[in-house]
Design a protein around this motif. Structure first.
Motif, PDB file in Angstrom:
ATOM      1  N   GLU A 184       0.815  -1.209   0.000  1.00  0.00           N
ATOM      2  CA  GLU A 184       0.000   0.000   0.000  1.00  0.00           C
ATOM      3  C   GLU A 184       0.850   1.261   0.000  1.00  0.00           C
ATOM      4  OE1 GLU A 184      -2.831   0.033   3.119  1.00  0.00           O
ATOM      5  OE2 GLU A 184      -3.926  -1.735   2.428  1.00  0.00           O
ATOM      6  N   ASP A 185       1.960   1.270   0.736  1.00  0.00           N
ATOM      7  CA  ASP A 185       2.783   2.472   0.758  1.00  0.00           C
ATOM      8  C   ASP A 185       3.461   2.731  -0.583  1.00  0.00           C
ATOM      9  OD1 ASP A 185       4.224   0.155   1.053  1.00  0.00           O
ATOM     10  OD2 ASP A 185       5.835   1.118   2.216  1.00  0.00           O
ATOM     11  N   VAL A 186       3.887   1.647  -1.252  1.00  0.00           N
ATOM     12  CA  VAL A 186       4.494   1.809  -2.587  1.00  0.00           C
ATOM     13  C   VAL A 186       3.452   2.300  -3.585  1.00  0.00           C
ATOM     14  CG1 VAL A 186       5.642   0.621  -4.484  1.00  0.00           C
ATOM     15  CG2 VAL A 186       6.238   0.070  -2.099  1.00  0.00           C
ATOM     16  N   LEU A 187       2.270   1.691  -3.524  1.00  0.00           N
ATOM     17  CA  LEU A 187       1.200   2.097  -4.455  1.00  0.00           C
ATOM     18  C   LEU A 187       0.834   3.557  -4.228  1.00  0.00           C
ATOM     19  CD1 LEU A 187      -0.713   1.099  -6.677  1.00  0.00           C
ATOM     20  CD2 LEU A 187      -2.353   0.494  -4.897  1.00  0.00           C
ATOM     21  N   LYS A 188       0.772   3.994  -2.957  1.00  0.00           N
ATOM     22  CA  LYS A 188       0.447   5.397  -2.671  1.00  0.00           C
ATOM     23  C   LYS A 188       1.542   6.314  -3.205  1.00  0.00           C
ATOM     24  CE  LYS A 188      -0.751   8.509   1.146  1.00  0.00           C
ATOM     25  NZ  LYS A 188       0.188   9.545   0.713  1.00  0.00           N
ATOM     26  N   ARG A 189       2.814   5.914  -3.024  1.00  0.00           N
ATOM     27  CA  ARG A 189       3.915   6.750  -3.489  1.00  0.00           C
ATOM     28  C   ARG A 189       3.888   6.882  -5.016  1.00  0.00           C
ATOM     29  NH1 ARG A 189       7.477   4.249  -1.049  1.00  0.00           N
ATOM     30  NH2 ARG A 189       8.418   2.990  -2.720  1.00  0.00           N
ATOM     31  N   ILE A 190       3.565   5.786  -5.701  1.00  0.00           N
ATOM     32  CA  ILE A 190       3.479   5.844  -7.169  1.00  0.00           C
ATOM     33  C   ILE A 190       2.357   6.780  -7.603  1.00  0.00           C
ATOM     34  CG2 ILE A 190       2.968   4.508  -9.241  1.00  0.00           C
ATOM     35  CD1 ILE A 190       4.340   2.128  -7.915  1.00  0.00           C
ATOM     36  N   HIS A 191       1.185   6.700  -6.939  1.00  0.00           N
ATOM     37  CA  HIS A 191       0.059   7.582  -7.286  1.00  0.00           C
ATOM     38  C   HIS A 191       0.423   9.040  -7.036  1.00  0.00           C
ATOM     39  CE1 HIS A 191      -3.178   4.203  -6.840  1.00  0.00           C
ATOM     40  NE2 HIS A 191      -2.593   4.202  -8.038  1.00  0.00           N
ATOM     41  N   ASP A 192       1.101   9.317  -5.942  1.00  0.00           N
ATOM     42  CA  ASP A 192       1.513  10.689  -5.656  1.00  0.00           C
ATOM     43  C   ASP A 192       2.475  11.203  -6.720  1.00  0.00           C
ATOM     44  OD1 ASP A 192      -0.062  10.618  -3.416  1.00  0.00           O
ATOM     45  OD2 ASP A 192       1.592  10.191  -2.021  1.00  0.00           O
ATOM     46  N   ARG A 193       3.426  10.383  -7.119  1.00  0.00           N
ATOM     47  CA  ARG A 193       4.393  10.810  -8.129  1.00  0.00           C
ATOM     48  C   ARG A 193       3.711  11.021  -9.480  1.00  0.00           C
ATOM     49  NH1 ARG A 193       7.468  13.490  -7.670  1.00  0.00           N
ATOM     50  NH2 ARG A 193       9.006  12.783  -9.206  1.00  0.00           N
ATOM     51  N   CYS A 194       2.690  10.194  -9.812  1.00  0.00           N
ATOM     52  CA  CYS A 194       1.946  10.389 -11.082  1.00  0.00           C
ATOM     53  C   CYS A 194       1.181  11.706 -11.066  1.00  0.00           C
ATOM     54  CB  CYS A 194       0.989   9.219 -11.315  1.00  0.00           C
ATOM     55  SG  CYS A 194       1.820   7.684 -11.795  1.00  0.00           S
ATOM     56  N   ARG A 195       0.551  12.024  -9.922  1.00  0.00           N
ATOM     57  CA  ARG A 195      -0.160  13.295  -9.833  1.00  0.00           C
ATOM     58  C   ARG A 195       0.799  14.467  -9.898  1.00  0.00           C
ATOM     59  NH1 ARG A 195      -3.478  10.408  -6.156  1.00  0.00           N
ATOM     60  NH2 ARG A 195      -2.200  11.138  -4.388  1.00  0.00           N
TER      61      ARG A 195
END
Length: 613
Positions: A544-555
């Motif tokens: 979950e933390d990796v997925l959140k970090r990826i979403h933040d970087r995409c935004r």
């Protein structure tokens, strides 16, 4: 300037004045045209009603005159009347009947008695009688005394046949003669019957002067110069105020355009409109024609025309005096707006137009002008911000291009090394190493080529298969991969190196942790007009933390000033950044992950088959 924009050469004040004058002029002209038309129609209608009544009355009066003249002769042409013995025998009783039956045996004295009877009838009845001629069945003739009637074959009692009914026959004068009969006369032909057998025994011909006709028609007038004239049954002028036309054929006169069809007619005579109406007599066979110039019957038409001209002149004068002032009141606010717009054109955005609430269009335009200047200020600030963002974006694209160029420097050493490895594997008969070297060389060759930012999906899938064959060699036989893409999508344009990095990311985070016992599936489909490519695996999924970090970087990448750096998931972020830079924020990478079950990475592209679509 094109011809259709010619009116832009003139001011609004000039155009409004011209428009008002034009509308007024057209209105008056139309009013004059309609007035003239309806006055003309009304005048014609009045004339035809009057003319029909007048000609019918004249015809009736003439018919009664001729019938009365015929009836006055019945006593003279009757047979012997009963006599009183005390008074003796009347030698003239039945004399005309006897002459008609056996006049060839009459003595000269008896013939003189016949002529005397005819002469006394003239003296006792009508001064318009020029003479009387008695005609028998065997064409014997007896003339009244002291008459200058023609005795040649032109006379109707000589040239015409005997008639068994009352007839009126015209006789036209000879202009070269000097006798009394140089004037036209008409002959009343009265049939004479035997009272015993009721058979015709002859004709009594009464020559009548046309003075009675002249007096009847001369008293009837139409307008100032209108008149009546008579045309006989063969189309010759029997009576006309101009004696020079009497005896002439109607077709040979200036009145030849008049039709004697019994219908109302309007013709042109010497360019002037003429009204004519005729009435036919069944007794005489003549046509009584009423003739009058149109302008004499439509006197109100000239009054209407003069009134229209006066109204038009007055309207033009009033328009020239009043309309410029009125137009000035309308145009003045527009001129103020024009001056304010010139100031805005020079960069002065702080100007403000005076505007009052209401439905006046000029005031509404002033309010719109104020809103426009406020919007311009806002837009200028927005444009400046956009320019800064555009400059930022260009810098990012330049950085990406430099990075790509750096990756292309000196690839030949790698290609040559792989070719050497491939050759050694071939010589040593190690096909696995040979295939791996071949696929690896194809992947790097595809990666280093830069024909453009987009390639057909077909090329991208070919490069993906080379990479998956390398992975398959490494983890065979446990590793599986499938590519399911319809042929219809093969020519669609996508970002180069967008699928293989995602598949490589799946190998790193899904296949390797499971020691190759995993599956990667790639499929393509159309959704809402876009092309969607999904890369799915059955690995352990993203934490979950990796997925959140990826979403933040995409935004963050989607922001105008967003930047990205190398990290564990550099493949996903890189692909997303390039897609956003090329297509915009609605497109890019999206991730769905279930812990312990795997992940699905979806790439959304605009569906198009050429770079210019």
């Amino acid at each position: 300037m094109k011809w259709r924009y010619w009116h832009y050469r003139f001011s609004i004040q000039t155009k409004i004045l011209a428009l008002v004058l034009s509308v007024g002029f057209v209105s008056i002209v139309l009013m004059a045209a309609f007035t003239s038309h309806y006055y003309t129609v009304s005048a014609k209608k009045d004339f035809y009603l009057l003319a029909e009544d007048s000609t019918a009355r004249i015809n009736h009066q003439l018919d009664r005159y001729f019938n009365q003249m015929a009836q006055s002769t019945y006593a003279s042409i009757a047979g012997p009347l009963p006599t009183n013995p005390l008074l003796g025998v009347n030698p003239e009783s039945g004399l005309l009947q006897n002459w008609l039956k056996a006049g060839d045996r009459f003595s000269r004295s008896e013939e003189s008695l016949v002529e005397g009877i005819l002469t006394r009838y003239i003296a006792l009845n009508d001064s318009n009688i020029l003479g009387i001629v008695l005609r028998s069945l065997d064409d014997r003739l007896a003339y009244s005394q002291d008459s200058n009637l023609p005795r040649d074959h032109s006379a109707p009692w000589i040239s015409g046949p005997l008639s068994d009914r009352l007839q009126v026959v015209p006789y036209y004068f000879d202009r070269e003669s000097t006798t009394a009969t140089t004037y036209p006369f008409i002959t009343l032909v009265i049939p004479v019957y035997d009272p015993n057998t009721v058979k015709i025994v002859g004709n009594l011909n009464i020559a009548l002067s046309i003075s009675e006709i002249s007096s009847i028609l001369g008293q009837a007038r139409l307008g100032k110069t209108g008149y009546f004239f008579i045309v006989d049954d063969v189309g010759r002028m029997l009576y006309h105020p101009d004696v020079q036309l009497i005896g002439e054929s109607l077709e040979n006169t200036v009145l030849r355009e008049i039709r004697l069809s019994g219908e109302d007619d309007d013709v042109k005579l010497e360019g002037k409109p003429i009204l004519a109406s005729s009435n036919h007599s069944d007794v005489t066979g003549w046509d009584i024609v009423a003739y009058v110039p149109m302008n004499e019957m439509a006197t109100g038409l000239q009054v209407a025309r003069n009134s229209t001209l006066m109204i038009m002149t007055g309207m033009i004068v009033v328009s020239l005096l009043v309309i410029p002032r009125i137009v000035g009141l309308v145009v003045r606010p527009i001129l103020r707006l024009r001056n304010l717009m010139k100031r805005v054109e020079n960069g002065e955005l702080s100007v403000h137009a005076e505007a009052f609430p209401g439905k006046d269009e000029i005031q509404q335009l002033s309010s719109s002008f104020n809103r426009m200047t406020a919007k311009l200020k806002e837009l200028i600030h927005n444009v400046r911000d956009l320019e800064m963002k555009e400059a930022h974006l260009q810098l990012r694209q330049r950085d990406a291009l430099i990075q790509a160029l750096q990756n292309q420097i000196n690839p030949h050493l790698l290609y040559n090394t792989l070719e050497i490895i491939k050759s050694i594997a071939y010589l040593e008969k190690v096909p696995m190493i040979e295939n791996m070297a071949t696929n690896l060389a194809s992947v790097y060759r595809y990666t280093s080529k830069m024909p453009g930012s987009e390639v057909p999906l077909r090329d991208e899938l070919r490069n993906l298969r080379h990479y998956l064959e390398i992975v398959d060699i490494r983890f065979a036989p446990k590793f599986q991969s499938t590519v399911t893409v319809d042929e219809a999508f093969m020519d669609c344009r996508i970002i180069k190196l967008s699928i293989q990095p995602i598949a490589e990311n799946c190998v790193k985070y899904a296949v390797e942790p499971k020691n190759g016992n995993a599956v990667i599936r790639i499929r393509a489909f159309e959704e809402q007009g876009d092309l969607v490519i999904e890369i799915a695996d059955n690995g352990n999924g993203f934490p979950e933390d990796v997925l959140k970090r990826i979403h933040d970087r995409c935004r963050a990448v989607e922001e105008p000033s967003g930047r990205f750096a190398a990290e564990e998931s550099i493949g996903i972020i890189n692909v997303h950044a390039r897609m956003v830079l090329n297509y915009g924020a609605p497109y890019g990478v999206s991730i769905r992950s279930s812990p312990g079950r795997g992940s699905v990475v979806a790439l959304r592209f605009p569906k198009r088959t050429s770079e210019t679509s």
